[in-house]
Design an enzyme around this catalytic site. Structure first.
Site, PDB file in Angstrom:
ATOM      1  N   PHE A   1      -0.162   0.563   1.977  1.00  0.00           N
ATOM      2  CA  PHE A   1      -0.109   1.627   1.079  1.00  0.00           C
ATOM      3  C   PHE A   1      -0.577   2.907   1.578  1.00  0.00           C
ATOM      4  CE2 PHE A   1      -1.391   3.835  -2.906  1.00  0.00           C
ATOM      5  CZ  PHE A   1      -0.489   3.635  -3.475  1.00  0.00           C
TER       6      PHE A   1
ATOM      7  N   ASP B   1      -8.826  -3.435   1.030  1.00  0.00           N
ATOM      8  CA  ASP B   1      -8.519  -2.784   0.136  1.00  0.00           C
ATOM      9  C   ASP B   1      -7.958  -4.132  -1.117  1.00  0.00           C
ATOM     10  OD1 ASP B   1      -6.974  -1.571  -2.241  1.00  0.00           O
ATOM     11  OD2 ASP B   1      -6.076  -0.174  -0.801  1.00  0.00           O
TER      12      ASP B   1
ATOM     13  N   TYR C   1      -7.152  -0.308 -12.716  1.00  0.00           N
ATOM     14  CA  TYR C   1      -6.141   0.188 -13.720  1.00  0.00           C
ATOM     15  C   TYR C   1      -4.930  -0.783 -13.735  1.00  0.00           C
ATOM     16  CZ  TYR C   1      -4.690   3.332  -9.604  1.00  0.00           C
ATOM     17  OH  TYR C   1      -4.651   3.583  -8.218  1.00  0.00           O
ATOM     18  N   LYS C   2      -4.766  -1.735 -12.606  1.00  0.00           N
ATOM     19  CA  LYS C   2      -3.979  -2.773 -12.409  1.00  0.00           C
ATOM     20  C   LYS C   2      -4.084  -3.921 -13.447  1.00  0.00           C
ATOM     21  CE  LYS C   2      -2.861  -1.069  -7.943  1.00  0.00           C
ATOM     22  NZ  LYS C   2      -1.628  -0.151  -8.079  1.00  0.00           N
TER      23      LYS C   2
ATOM     24  N   ARG D   1       9.995  -4.359  -7.438  1.00  0.00           N
ATOM     25  CA  ARG D   1       8.962  -4.875  -7.480  1.00  0.00           C
ATOM     26  C   ARG D   1       8.817  -5.472  -8.875  1.00  0.00           C
ATOM     27  NH1 ARG D   1       3.309  -2.195  -5.615  1.00  0.00           N
ATOM     28  NH2 ARG D   1       3.612  -1.583  -7.836  1.00  0.00           N
TER      29      ARG D   1
END
Ligand SMILES: Cc1ncc(COP(=O)(O)O)c(C=O)c1O
Length: 407
Positions: free
Chosen positions: A127, A205, A230-231, A379
């Protein structure tokens, strides 16, 4: 019944023990197929009520007096998150700052704990924030950054790490447990052990892993990890992230952003920094109370559902998606870009197509919310508490119609 039959997906929904959880979330819009819970989880109804309470009562009426209850929220919510979802012991996890800031703290501490070594390893497919933070820490400490050479679909393996750390000069390796691109689920214990054998510390991560795959950080021998909320934890936009530091490593690693929320006797306001023990010593400034309250609710929901049930549904959701991608999109030029073995993938499925960008925009017009990841990935996030099997079917059915109409 064929897997391509919608009735098959409807059957799976009927037999889904987590099905009732969907009604615990705010319905966004009739007919919307939301396949982006791995970017921003849906809003739990309990969170809306809790935030209303925190704003109206705790802030509105309690005013500054409410800080008595707010001041240790990073530790309390951190312990709840850590003990429920990371296998953590109390005192190892705090919720604060963004993932980026926590990565900076963790990586700085890791390289400082390995003086004399001059390399940070991070894969080119990682990322962006992880790569940028690695570059920033390298810049600040006069180190170099080296790639990992991992496969874009299979993700990083212990063998990749072994090669990358072989020269004995690597201080730290940054790895995502679940790849934001392919959804590949890395070998937590294997990579940690391989790096450690060469004297390197892995900064994990967990952004795409927490709440989507079972995690036992102490059991895997990990040292330090960060991740966002927040996922799959549904903490809401910009919700604070977490940092976990193994209790046996806390003395060896020192975070760089010294602030008063990590201070032992905070309101004595003394002259010198004297950090609290445990993960609390990794805090810096005032915590985002609204975000913490939302994370607390999200962690509660995930904990109530249980990671066993979540993982079982996740495997079934991704299996259905993989079968439909193969059956429908394959002949139309869409290629699966996620590991085929259920044990090697997290909760999202990616499809490679040379017009991925335009396809995601077109899907949006068909009320299917997905993500484009450059240069060529669509995705699809399948969030076990909110995604139905019929959502997977409907989303991929609209995807195939779109492709068919354009070829
Ligand atoms: C793997 C990974 N790391 C970090 C982040 C984001 O970091 P931050 O919370 O600082 O925005 C994301 C966001 O999607 C991510 O997927």
């Amino acid at each position: 019944m064929a897997v391509t039959d919608r009735a098959h997906a409807a059957d799976l929904d009927r037999g889904d023990p987590l099905g009732p959880f969907r009604s615990r979330f705010v319905d966004a819009e009739p007919g919307l197929v939301y396949l982006d819970g791995n970017s921003l989880g849906m809003l739990p109804r309990a969170t809306a009520a809790r935030l209303h309470w925190v704003v109206e009562e705790e802030w509105g009426r309690g005013l500054i007096r409410s800080w008595d209850a707010w001041v240790d929220l990073p530790q309390r919510v951190g312990d709840r998150l850590g003990t429920t979802l990371l296998g953590a012991r109390p005192g190892e996890t705090v919720v604060a700052d963004s993932t980026t800031v926590n990565l900076y703290k963790a990586l700085t501490a890791a390289v400082a704990a390995r003086p004399g070594r001059s390399t940070i390893v991070v894969d080119g497919h990682e990322f962006p924030t992880d790569r940028y933070v690695a570059a920033a820490v390298a810049d600040a400490h006069h180190l170099q950054v080296r790639g990992l050479g991992a496969d874009d679909v299979a993700g990083p393996t212990p063998a990749d790490v072994e090669r990358a750390v072989a020269d004995g000069d690597v201080a730290a390796v940054v790895v995502s447990l679940v790849s934001f691109r392919s959804g590949a689920w890395a070998d937590l214990a294997g990579i940690t052990a391989t790096a450690r054998a060469a004297g390197a510390i892995v900064v994990w991560d967990l952004s795409h892993a927490v709440g989507s795959v079972p995690v036992d950080l102490p059991g895997a021998g990990a040292d330090i990890a960060v991740g966002c909320t927040y996922k799959y934890l549904c903490g809401g936009p910009g919700a604070p992230a977490f940092i976990w530091v193994d209790r046996d490593r806390q003395a060896e690693m020192r975070q760089p952003v010294w602030g008063w929320f990590a201070q032992r006797d905070q309101f004595a306001m003394g002259p010198a920094f004297d950090p609290l023990g445990g993960a609390a010593g990794w805090l810096s400034g005032s915590p985002p109370v609204l975000g913490l309250a939302a994370v607390d609710e999200g962690v509660g929901l995930v904990g109530e559902a249980g990671m066993g049930a979540i993982r079982a549904k996740s495997e079934a959701l991704t299996a259905l998606a993989v079968e439909l991608v193969d059956a429908w999109l394959g002949p139309l030029g869409g290629e699966l870009a996620t590991p085929r073995m259920p044990g090697r993938r997290g909760a999202h499925v990616s499809v490679r197509h040379h017009r991925a960008d335009a396809l995601v925009a077109a899907l949006g017009r068909e009320k299917v919310v997905a993500d484009f990841r450059p240069p060529d990935l669509v995705r699809l996030g399948l969030s076990p508490l909110t995604t139905r099997f019929t959502d997977v079917w409907d989303g991929l059915d609209r995807f195939r119609r779109l492709l068919a109409s354009q070829t």
